[in-house]
Write an enzyme that holds these catalytic residues in place. Structure first.
Site, PDB file in Angstrom:
ATOM      1  N   CYS A 125      63.802   9.814  53.124  1.00  0.00           N
ATOM      2  CA  CYS A 125      63.999   8.081  53.118  1.00  0.00           C
ATOM      3  C   CYS A 125      64.930   7.532  54.320  1.00  0.00           C
ATOM      4  CB  CYS A 125      64.282   7.393  51.862  1.00  0.00           C
ATOM      5  SG  CYS A 125      63.895   5.768  51.688  1.00  0.00           S
ATOM      6  N   CYS A 127      66.582   4.688  53.824  1.00  0.00           N
ATOM      7  CA  CYS A 127      67.633   3.544  53.361  1.00  0.00           C
ATOM      8  C   CYS A 127      68.953   4.003  53.602  1.00  0.00           C
ATOM      9  CB  CYS A 127      67.194   3.278  51.964  1.00  0.00           C
ATOM     10  SG  CYS A 127      67.400   4.540  51.028  1.00  0.00           S
ATOM     11  N   CYS A 135      64.104   1.059  53.357  1.00  0.00           N
ATOM     12  CA  CYS A 135      63.367   2.185  53.396  1.00  0.00           C
ATOM     13  C   CYS A 135      62.468   2.370  54.286  1.00  0.00           C
ATOM     14  CB  CYS A 135      62.978   2.424  51.888  1.00  0.00           C
ATOM     15  SG  CYS A 135      64.075   2.220  50.807  1.00  0.00           S
ATOM     16  N   LYS A 200      57.405   4.803  41.658  1.00  0.00           N
ATOM     17  CA  LYS A 200      58.894   4.444  41.567  1.00  0.00           C
ATOM     18  C   LYS A 200      58.986   3.089  41.571  1.00  0.00           C
ATOM     19  CE  LYS A 200      62.873   4.707  44.808  1.00  0.00           C
ATOM     20  NZ  LYS A 200      63.510   5.272  45.765  1.00  0.00           N
ATOM     21  N   ARG A 210      73.206   3.185  44.907  1.00  0.00           N
ATOM     22  CA  ARG A 210      73.358   2.775  46.216  1.00  0.00           C
ATOM     23  C   ARG A 210      74.954   2.550  46.554  1.00  0.00           C
ATOM     24  NH1 ARG A 210      68.581  -2.028  44.992  1.00  0.00           N
ATOM     25  NH2 ARG A 210      66.847  -0.147  44.841  1.00  0.00           N
ATOM     26  N   LYS A 253      59.914   7.473  38.383  1.00  0.00           N
ATOM     27  CA  LYS A 253      61.400   7.028  38.161  1.00  0.00           C
ATOM     28  C   LYS A 253      61.443   5.695  38.359  1.00  0.00           C
ATOM     29  CE  LYS A 253      64.884   7.056  41.726  1.00  0.00           C
ATOM     30  NZ  LYS A 253      64.890   6.681  43.401  1.00  0.00           N
ATOM     31  N   SER A 279      70.725   7.399  38.407  1.00  0.00           N
ATOM     32  CA  SER A 279      72.116   7.045  38.551  1.00  0.00           C
ATOM     33  C   SER A 279      72.372   5.932  37.201  1.00  0.00           C
ATOM     34  CB  SER A 279      72.598   6.591  39.929  1.00  0.00           C
ATOM     35  OG  SER A 279      72.005   5.435  40.022  1.00  0.00           O
ATOM     36  N   TYR A 318      71.635  14.083  37.222  1.00  0.00           N
ATOM     37  CA  TYR A 318      73.131  14.181  37.600  1.00  0.00           C
ATOM     38  C   TYR A 318      73.735  14.941  36.369  1.00  0.00           C
ATOM     39  CZ  TYR A 318      71.753  10.815  40.805  1.00  0.00           C
ATOM     40  OH  TYR A 318      71.017  10.264  41.942  1.00  0.00           O
TER      41      TYR A 318
HETATM   42  C1  PBG Z   1      66.159   6.333  48.276  1.00  0.00           C
HETATM   43  C2  PBG Z   1      66.439   6.519  46.871  1.00  0.00           C
HETATM   44  C3  PBG Z   1      67.078   5.691  45.768  1.00  0.00           C
HETATM   45  C4  PBG Z   1      67.272   6.721  44.835  1.00  0.00           C
HETATM   46  C5  PBG Z   1      66.652   7.968  45.139  1.00  0.00           C
HETATM   47  N1  PBG Z   1      66.033   7.871  46.450  1.00  0.00           N
HETATM   48  C6  PBG Z   1      67.454   4.559  45.765  1.00  0.00           C
HETATM   49  C7  PBG Z   1      66.699   3.211  45.943  1.00  0.00           C
HETATM   50  O1  PBG Z   1      65.343   3.309  45.885  1.00  0.00           O
HETATM   51  O2  PBG Z   1      67.351   2.264  46.067  1.00  0.00           O
HETATM   52  C8  PBG Z   1      67.851   6.374  43.511  1.00  0.00           C
HETATM   53  C9  PBG Z   1      68.350   7.488  42.527  1.00  0.00           C
HETATM   54  C10 PBG Z   1      69.411   7.106  41.736  1.00  0.00           C
HETATM   55  O3  PBG Z   1      69.534   5.803  41.341  1.00  0.00           O
HETATM   56  O4  PBG Z   1      69.710   8.172  41.076  1.00  0.00           O
HETATM   57  N2  PBG Z   1      65.088   5.361  48.606  1.00  0.00           N
END
Ligand code: PBG
Length: 331
Positions: A125, A127, A135, A200, A210, A253, A279, A318
């Site tokens: 990605c 981002c 992204c 996602k 983030r 996700k 997370s 995690y």
């Molecule tokens: C990158 C990405 C994200 C996560 C995994 N890959 C953040 C997002 O899309 O803002 C989130 C993972 C998590 O919250 O544990 N695009």
């Protein structure tokens, strides 16, 4: 008064719940350390092992910490890591994402040196690498799909070159799986699988990540590319497209608010299915356990079991290390 004549007219479900051994015997879902993928955050510097405030028990790690990390994962029986990188500097086009000497590329090499058997999966990605935190590439205030896809494919290729075992695009641009497959194949990486973040969702549960990855968008949000939470049929379309474009593993996700999506995806598709226990899901358990409001280990195992029961083959979490320890201890 119990009418003794009716005994036997009902099933005694409690017979099979009478002891730990009995319950273990008839458990329909069994977690194992081999189900887990452990996400981690690699940062520049030396000797860095800094706890992430929003994710207690998770750390920013510099490259020199990787051998220790790899050793611990092997000892716990966790087969794979998912790597995220925090670059030293960011720019408009996220060039750190596809630099051959970028932080994730270096981390891949360090993990493969430390333990060639550990599977190294890379999050693909932009981002974490763009100054605006989106992204992809911004054109006229919007994330431009097709230009972003070019850079995403370039990023995946640089990860494969560094030795990544699996690349995992998380950007949610359309057509990125096909572009990555074509780029990898053209360059001789026909054997590198793609694990696509297929369904996602634009979720509030990414908040702690983030902070950890310093990847919050500087303007707007991700709703123009990540999925809308009310939709499940659309998730199946996304997954189907990704499989048709060449995804080897598909993903849902977050996990917990989307267990129905996991269950549907499992019913409809035969590809290996991953679920990302994100997370915010982790942070909620940690916060409530720290306050003494829930039993952290029990809540964690219940959550991970629910994700597997819903149909996930691979659980990105995690909690991987602590859960592996609890499983080894017989929990
Ligand atoms: C990158 C990405 C994200 C996560 C995994 N890959 C953040 C997002 O899309 O803002 C989130 C993972 C998590 O919250 O544990 N695009």
């Amino acid at each position: 008064m119990l009418d003794l004549d009716t005994r036997g007219d009902f099933a005694r479900h409690r017979r099979l719940r009478s002891s730990p051994a009995m319950r273990r015997l008839v458990a329909e879902t069994r977690l194992s350390a081999s189900d887990f993928v452990y996400p981690l955050f690699v940062v520049p510097g030396q000797g860095v092992r800094a706890e992430i405030a929003s994710m207690p028990g998770q750390y920013h790690l510099s490259l020199d910490q990787i051998p220790r990390e790899a050793g611990e994962l092997r000892q716990l029986g966790i087969p794979a890591v998912l790597l995220f990188g925090l670059p030293a500097s960011k720019d408009e086009d996220g060039s750190g994402a596809y630099a051959d000497d970028g932080i994730v590329q270096d981390a891949v090499r360090a993990f493969k040196d430390a333990d060639p058997d550990l599977l190294v999966i890379t999050d693909v990605c932009l981002c974490e690498y763009t100054s605006h935190g989106h992204c992809g590439v911004i054109i006229d205030g919007e994330v431009d799909n097709d230009r972003s896809v070019d850079l995403i494919a370039r990023t995946a290729l640089s990860h494969a070159r560094a030795g990544a075992d699996i690349v995992a695009p998380s950007d949610m641009m359309d057509g990125r799986v096909a572009a990555i497959r074509e780029t990898l194949d053209d360059e001789g990486y026909v054997q590198t699988p793609i694990m696509a973040y297929s369904a996602k969702y634009a979720s509030a549960f990414y908040g702690p990540f983030r902070v950890a990855a310093d990847s919050a968008p500087q303007f707007g949000d991700r709703r123009g590319y990540q999925m809308d939470p009310p939709n499940v049929r659309e998730a199946l379309l996304e997954i189907e497209d990704d499989i048709n474009e060449g995804a080897d593993i598909v993903m849902v996700k977050p996990a917990l608010s989307y267990l129905d999506v996991i269950a549907k995806a499992r019913q409809e598709f035969d590809a290996p299915l991953a679920a990302y226990n994100v997370s915010g899901e982790y942070a909620m358990v940690k916060a409530a356990a720290a306050a003494g409001w829930i039993d952290g280990p029990r809540a964690t195992m219940e959550i991970l079991t629910s994700i597997k029961r819903a149909g996930a083959d691979v659980i990105i979490t995690y909690h991987a290390k602590e859960a592996a320890r609890w499983l080894a201890a017989g929990g």
